[in-house]
Design a protein around this motif. Structure first.
Motif, PDB file in Angstrom:
ATOM      1  N   HIS A  74       1.157  -1.472   0.169  1.00  0.00           N
ATOM      2  CA  HIS A  74      -0.257   0.053   0.080  1.00  0.00           C
ATOM      3  C   HIS A  74       1.103   1.087   0.318  1.00  0.00           C
ATOM      4  N   PHE A  75      -0.011   2.027  -0.668  1.00  0.00           N
ATOM      5  CA  PHE A  75       0.684   3.766  -0.444  1.00  0.00           C
ATOM      6  C   PHE A  75       1.531   3.519   1.065  1.00  0.00           C
ATOM      7  N   MET A  76       0.534   3.882   2.178  1.00  0.00           N
ATOM      8  CA  MET A  76       1.126   3.481   2.617  1.00  0.00           C
ATOM      9  C   MET A  76       2.249   2.929   3.153  1.00  0.00           C
ATOM     10  N   GLN A  77       2.774   2.553   3.448  1.00  0.00           N
ATOM     11  CA  GLN A  77       3.870   1.838   3.550  1.00  0.00           C
ATOM     12  C   GLN A  77       4.690   2.073   3.060  1.00  0.00           C
ATOM     13  N   PHE A  78       5.085   2.219   1.641  1.00  0.00           N
ATOM     14  CA  PHE A  78       5.422   3.193   1.291  1.00  0.00           C
ATOM     15  C   PHE A  78       5.957   4.282   1.661  1.00  0.00           C
ATOM     16  N   LEU A  79       5.068   5.091   1.525  1.00  0.00           N
ATOM     17  CA  LEU A  79       5.136   6.738   2.124  1.00  0.00           C
ATOM     18  C   LEU A  79       6.613   6.397   3.818  1.00  0.00           C
ATOM     19  N   ASN A  80       5.806   5.645   4.738  1.00  0.00           N
ATOM     20  CA  ASN A  80       6.161   5.299   5.232  1.00  0.00           C
ATOM     21  C   ASN A  80       7.657   4.732   5.641  1.00  0.00           C
ATOM     22  N   ILE A  81       7.924   3.793   4.481  1.00  0.00           N
ATOM     23  CA  ILE A  81       9.090   3.291   4.773  1.00  0.00           C
ATOM     24  C   ILE A  81      10.234   4.735   4.328  1.00  0.00           C
ATOM     25  N   LEU A  82       9.940   5.446   3.109  1.00  0.00           N
ATOM     26  CA  LEU A  82      10.350   7.034   3.367  1.00  0.00           C
ATOM     27  C   LEU A  82      10.880   8.013   3.909  1.00  0.00           C
ATOM     28  N   LYS A  83       9.478   7.712   4.288  1.00  0.00           N
ATOM     29  CA  LYS A  83      10.236   9.115   5.725  1.00  0.00           C
ATOM     30  C   LYS A  83      10.624   8.409   6.676  1.00  0.00           C
TER      31      LYS A  83
END
Lengths: 424, 415
Positions: free
Chosen positions: A105-114
Motif C-alpha cells: 500500500h501507498f501508506m507503507q511506501f510512504l512510511n518506509i521513505l520517511k
C-alpha cells in the motif's frame, strides 16, 4: 548542495550534442533540475519515439552524483507492490529482499521513505508510460513532494497520452516533446551513415528513402531501422559492380521492389532475412493458407459463410432447386447488407455449420466423432471462437479468420467462395 | 553588475512549494480555532467538516490553526483518504500515530477486529479532564465514506458523541454532497458543523498573492540593496497592464492559485542568475505552458497515413452521429478515398492496422469497452472518437506539405 555552474553548463552541452533538435526541451529540463529547489511534479508528453524517456534517462545519469533516481516503466507494474518495491530498491540502494516488510500500500511506501529520511536527499522518480497507472496512484505521486515535505523531491511522469486526459487536480508542469519534422529526421538519419560509404551516396539514398516512407511513418525508431535494412539492399548493385554510384535512376529502379515490399511491412518488425523471404510470393501464399486437413478446411469455409451471411439467405444459396432465382435476389439485397462485412462475424449454431458443411462439400461423408473433433481442433487453434459454456444449448461459434485467409484456403480445395457470399 | 539574485530565486521557490501562508479566511480560522480549543482546553469532543473546492486552502487553514496551538496540548492524527484506502489501513495508521503500539507491540499488526476493539477501549479508558486530547484530521473525507459500512467513521463519531477521551474530528473535502454520502446512523452522530470556504474570485486577490509570493521579506539573509532592488521590481511588475491581463486570464481557467504557483515557478526557473524578473519572462512562460493546444501538436505530429485515418474517423463520427466504429469501417472509408486518388499510395491492410493501433495508444480514439473482450476480434473492437473535425481541419491546414487531395477530401465531407 549547490551544483557548480561549470558542471551545469557541461551537462547541457552533452545533452544538446546527443539529442539534436531537442534544444527547447533540454533547456526547460535543465533549468528545472539543475537547481536547488525541485518542482513537485513534471509531466512530459510527446508522441512515440520523440526522445522522452531517453533524454530523461540520460539527464538523470549525468546527475547521478548529486541526485538519487528511480526509473520505472509502469507497464510492468500490474500490482502496486511491483511499483513500490523497485522504487524503494533504487532509492534506498538495497536489495529487493532487504525491504523490511511487504510494501502493498501507498501508506507503507510512504512510511518506509520517511523512515529512511529521504528528505535529506535529492530524489527524482520517473514513471514512464504513466497512463497505465490508476488514477489515484497518479494523484498520490503528484502530491508526493507535499507528503514527504521536502523541496528536493520530484516525480516525472512520461506519457504518450495528452495531459488533459488526466484529472484537473494533478498539477504538473507540462513539457511537450514535439514530433521531429522531415528535415530533422533527415538530419538525424544522416548521422547513422557508416564510414564505408561516402556522404553523397548516403544522402541520395536518404532522399529516396524519405520520399517513400515519410508518408506512412514518422516514428524515428522505425525509420532508422528501415533505413538500415534498405541501405544494405541499396548498395548491393554498387558492391557487385553492376551499377555506378552516379547512376541514380538505375539504382532507384533496382531498389524500388524492396521499397515497395518494406512499405507494406512498416511497424511489423521486419529483419533482413525477412526481406528476402517476403519477396517470395509463393511462400507467402502458403503461409496464409494454413496447413489444415481437408475436412477442416471445408469446416472453416463453412464457418466463414455462416458468419457473414444472414440465415435467411441460406435457402437461396444452398437449396439447389432455387438456383435460378438467386441472381436477381442478390442484386436487390446488395445495398441492404453491405454493412455486414464491417460489423464483423455473426454467431451461428453448430447445426447451421453442419448444414452448410454438407451443402458445400461435394462427396458424401458420414457424421463421425472424427469429423466433429475437427471443429474442436479449429476452436483450439483460435480459428473459431466458441461462445457460451455449451452445457444447455448447443454451442455457438464465430469465425475469427480474415477473408484473405479463407479465400486462400478455398483456392487450395478449388472451391469458389465468392459464389456463396451475398456481400461480395 | 555583480548582483546575484540566485538566493532570491531559491528562496521564492521554497516559499512557493511550502505554500503555508493563509489568505483571508480570518473568520473561518477563528471559528475552527474555537472548535478545537473546546476540545483541547475543556475536553469537549466535537466534529466538523471543512468544505471547499480544490486548492482553495482547506489544508492550509487546518495547518495554520494547528500551528497556533501549543504542541503539548494535543496529539495530532493525520489521515488521507487517498493513502488510507480502507478501514484497516486507517486504523493501523491511527494506532501508529497515537504511538499506542508502545503499549502493546502486537496490535498494530493484528486483525481488524483486534485493532478496532483496542482503539475503542483506549478511547473509553480516557476521560474528559485527565486525558490528552486528540485532533484527528481526515483529508479527502469523502473517500472514507466509501469504506465498507463506514465502520470507522461510525465508531469515531460515536466516541465523539459519548464523551470519552476528548476527540476532535475535522474532515476536509471538496465534495459538496458529502453529508448525503454518510449513512443515517453516521449522519446522526455528526455535529453538522460545516464550514464553507469560498475560492478567490477577484483579480485583485490573485494579484495580491502574486505580490506576496514574489516579495522577499526583511529577515532574509541578503544585502539590503539587492533586496530593495528585487522588491521594487516586483512592485512595478504588478502595476503593469500585461500582468493584470495575465492574471485575469488565469482566473478564467481556474479559480485557485496553483496555476499561478506553477507559472511563477517556471518563470523563475528559466531566469538566469544575474537577471531580474521581467514581464516578458512571465508572459512567455504563460504562453508556452498554458496556451499551447496539445491536441493540435499531437495531430501535427502524426504521419500522413495516420492523419488520413483520423480524418476517416471524424467523417464517420460526423455521418453516423458519434456512433462507435471499428477498424473495418474506417478501413473501408479510407480505401474508398485512397482508390479514387491514385496519387496517394494505397497501403497494405496490415500497415493500416498498425497505424490504427498507434492512434488508439495515443488515446485519440478510445475503446468503448474498457476491458478487452477476448471473443471480439481486434478489427471489430468498437471505439469512440475523442477529437472533433474542426480541430483536424485546423491541423490539416497547418500540416507541412500535406497532399492537396487530402485537404479537398476533408472539406468534401460526406462520401
Amino acid at each position: 548542495m549547490m551544483l557548480s555552474k561549470l558542471n551545469n553548463a557541461s551537462i547541457k552541452d552533452t545533452l544538446s550534442s546527443e539529442f539534436p533538435f531537442r534544444q527547447v526541451q533540454i533547456n526547460t529540463l535543465t533549468n528545472l533540475f539543475l537547481n536547488e529547489v525541485l518542482p513537485p511534479s513534471v509531466f512530459i508528453h510527446g508522441l512515440p519515439s520523440t526522445g522522452k524517456t531517453s533524454l530523461v534517462t540520460r539527464l538523470l545519469y549525468l546527475l547521478r552524483k548529486s541526485t538519487k533516481s528511480s526509473i520505472v516503466n509502469s507497464i510492468c507494474c500490474y500490482t502496486s507492490r511491483l511499483l513500490f518495491e523497485p522504487i524503494l530498491k533504487d532509492l534506498l540502494e538495497i536489495k529487493q529482499s532487504d525491504i523490511p516488510n511487504r510494501c502493498d500500500h501507498f501508506m507503507q511506501f510512504l512510511n518506509i521513505l520517511k523512515q529512511a529520511e529521504i528528505q535529506q536527499e535529492r530524489v527524482i522518480i520517473v514513471l514512464d508510460n504513466c497512463e497505465m497507472l490508476g488514477h489515484e496512484q497518479i494523484v498520490l505521486f503528484s502530491k508526493l513532494q507535499e507528503l514527504i515535505k521536502s523541496y528536493q523531491f520530484c516525480v516525472i511522469f512520461i506519457s504518450q497520452v495528452l495531459p488533459a486526459k488526466f484529472d484537473e487536480d494533478i498539477n504538473c508542469i507540462p513539457i511537450v516533446f514535439e514530433q521531429y519534422n522531415s528535415d530533422d529526421i533527415l538530419d538525424i538519419l544522416s548521422r547513422d551513415r557508416s564510414t564505408n560509404w561516402s556522404e553523397s551516396i548516403y544522402q541520395n539514398f536518404l532522399n529516396v528513402f524519405m520520399g517513400s516512407f515519410y508518408g506512412s511513418c514518422r516514428d524515428l525508431v522505425e525509420l532508422r531501422h528501415l533505413a538500415k535494412l534498405l541501405f544494405i539492399k541499396y548498395v548491393e548493385p554498387i558492391e557487385d559492380g553492376s551499377c555506378t554510384e552516379i547512376n541514380l535512376a538505375l539504382l532507384f529502379r533496382k531498389i524500388s521492389p524492396s521499397i515497395h515490399l518494406l512499405l507494406n511491412n512498416v511497424y511489423l518488425g521486419t529483419s533482413l532475412e525477412n526481406v528476402n523471404s517476403l519477396s517470395d510470393e509463393k511462400t507467402k501464399f502458403e503461409k496464409l493458407a494454413l496447413d489444415l486437413p481437408y475436412y477442416a478446411k471445408y469446416f472453416l469455409i463453412a464457418a466463414y459463410i455462416a458468419s457473414f451471411n444472414l440465415p435467411k439467405y441460406d435457402r437461396q444459396l444452398f437449396v439447389k432447386a432455387s438456383n435460378k432465382k438467386r441472381k436477381t435476389n442478390r442484386l436487390t439485397n446488395k445495398t441492404e447488407n453491405s454493412a455486414t462485412q464491417l460489423v464483423g462475424p455473426k454467431t451461428f449454431s453448430l447445426d447451421r455449420l453442419l448444414a452448410i458443411f454438407y451443402a458445400i462439400i461435394e462427396e458424401n461423408t458420414n457424421m463421425t466423432a472424427n469429423l466433429l473433433a475437427q471443429i474442436n481442433t479449429l476452436s483450439d487453434l483460435g480459428l473459431l471462437i466458441r461462445l457460451g459454456d455449451g452445457k444447455l444449448d448447443t454451442p455457438k461459434y464465430r469465425c475469427s479468420v480474415s477473408f484473405d485467409c479463407v479465400s486462400n484456403i478455398a483456392r487450395t480445395v478449388k472451391f469458389n467462395l465468392n459464389k456463396y457470399l451475398i456481400d461480395k | 553588475m555583480g548582483i546575484n539574485f540566485d538566493v532570491c530565486i531559491q528562496d521564492i521557490k521554497k516559499k512557493l512549494i511550502l505554500n503555508d501562508q493563509l489568505y483571508g479566511f480570518d473568520k473561518e480560522q477563528n471559528e475552527l480555532l474555537q472548535i478545537i480549543k473546546k476540545t483541547t482546553d475543556f475536553g469537549e469532543s466535537d466534529s466538523a467538516i471543512i468544505l471547499g473546492p480544490r486548492g482553495c486552502g482547506k489544508s492550509m487553514l487546518m495547518d495554520s490553526v494547528i500551528k497556533s496551538l501549543s504542541p503539548e496540548s494535543h496529539t495530532l492524527v493525520l489521515l488521507n483518504g487517498l493513502i488510507h484506502t480502507d478501514d484497516n489501513l486507517a486504523l493501523k495508521s491511527i494506532i501508529q500515530q497515537l504511538q499506542m503500539e508502545n503499549l502493546d507491540g502486537t496490535f498494530a499488526e493484528g486483525s481488524y477486529a483486534d485493532n478496532i476493539s483496542f482503539l475503542l477501549e483506549s478511547f473509553r479508558a480516557g476521560n474528559k479532564t485527565a486525558s490528552k486530547s486528540i485532533i484527528m484530521v481526515l483529508d479527502q473525507f469523502d473517500m472514507f465514506c466509501s469504506h465498507s459500512n463506514q465502520t470507522l467513521l461510525y465508531n469515531l463519531f460515536d466516541s465523539v458523541q459519548s464523551q470519552q477521551n476528548p476527540l476532535c474530528i475535522i474532515g476536509l473535502t471538496s465534495r459538496i454532497d458529502v453529508i448525503e454520502l454518510l449513512e443515517k446512523r453516521v449522519k446522526s452522530r455528526f455535529s453538522h458543523n460545516i464550514m464553507m470556504l469560498k475560492p478567490l474570485s477577484e483579480t485583485s486577490q490573485l494579484l495580491e498573492r502574486f505580490k506576496h509570493y514574489l516579495t522577499i521579506n526583511k529577515h532574509c539573509k541578503l544585502k539590503a540593496d539587492v533586496l530593495k532592488n528585487w522588491n521594487n521590481n516586483i512592485e512595478s511588475l504588478i502595476l503593469d497592464v500585461r500582468i493584470q491581463n495575465l492574471t485575469k486570464d488565469l482566473l478564467k481557467s481556474s479559480n485557485n492559485s496553483t496555476k499561478l504557483n506553477q507559472l511563477i515557478f517556471m518563470a523563475l526557473s528559466n531566469l538566469s542568475n544575474d537577471k531580474i524578473l521581467t514581464v516578458e519572462n512571465l508572459t512567455n512562460t504563460y504562453s508556452t505552458f498554458f496556451k499551447k493546444d496539445m491536441i493540435l501538436v499531437n495531430l501535427l505530429g502524426l504521419s500522413v497515413l495516420e492523419l488520413c485515418l483520423v480524418i476517416s474517423i471524424c467523417h464517420h463520427s460526423e455521418i453516423y452521429d458519434q456512433e462507435p466504429f471499428n477498424f473495418e469501417m474506417i478501413y473501408d472509408r479510407y480505401c474508398k478515398f485512397a482508390l479514387r486518388n491514385s496519387t496517394l499510395l494505397v497501403t497494405k491492410r496490415q500497415v493500416i492496422i498498425k497505424a490504427f493501433e498507434r492512434i488508439s495508444v495515443m488515446q485519440l480514439i478510445l475503446p468503448v469497452a474498457v476491458i478487452e473482450n477476448k471473443n471480439v476480434l481486434r478489427e471489430y473492437r468498437l471505439y469512440k472518437c475523442s477529437v472533433n473535425l474542426d480541430k483536424v481541419k485546423t491541423a490539416c491546414n497547418m500540416y507541412f506539405r500535406l497532399p492537396p487531395v487530402i485537404l479537398q477530401w476533408i472539406d468534401s465531407n460526406i462520401i
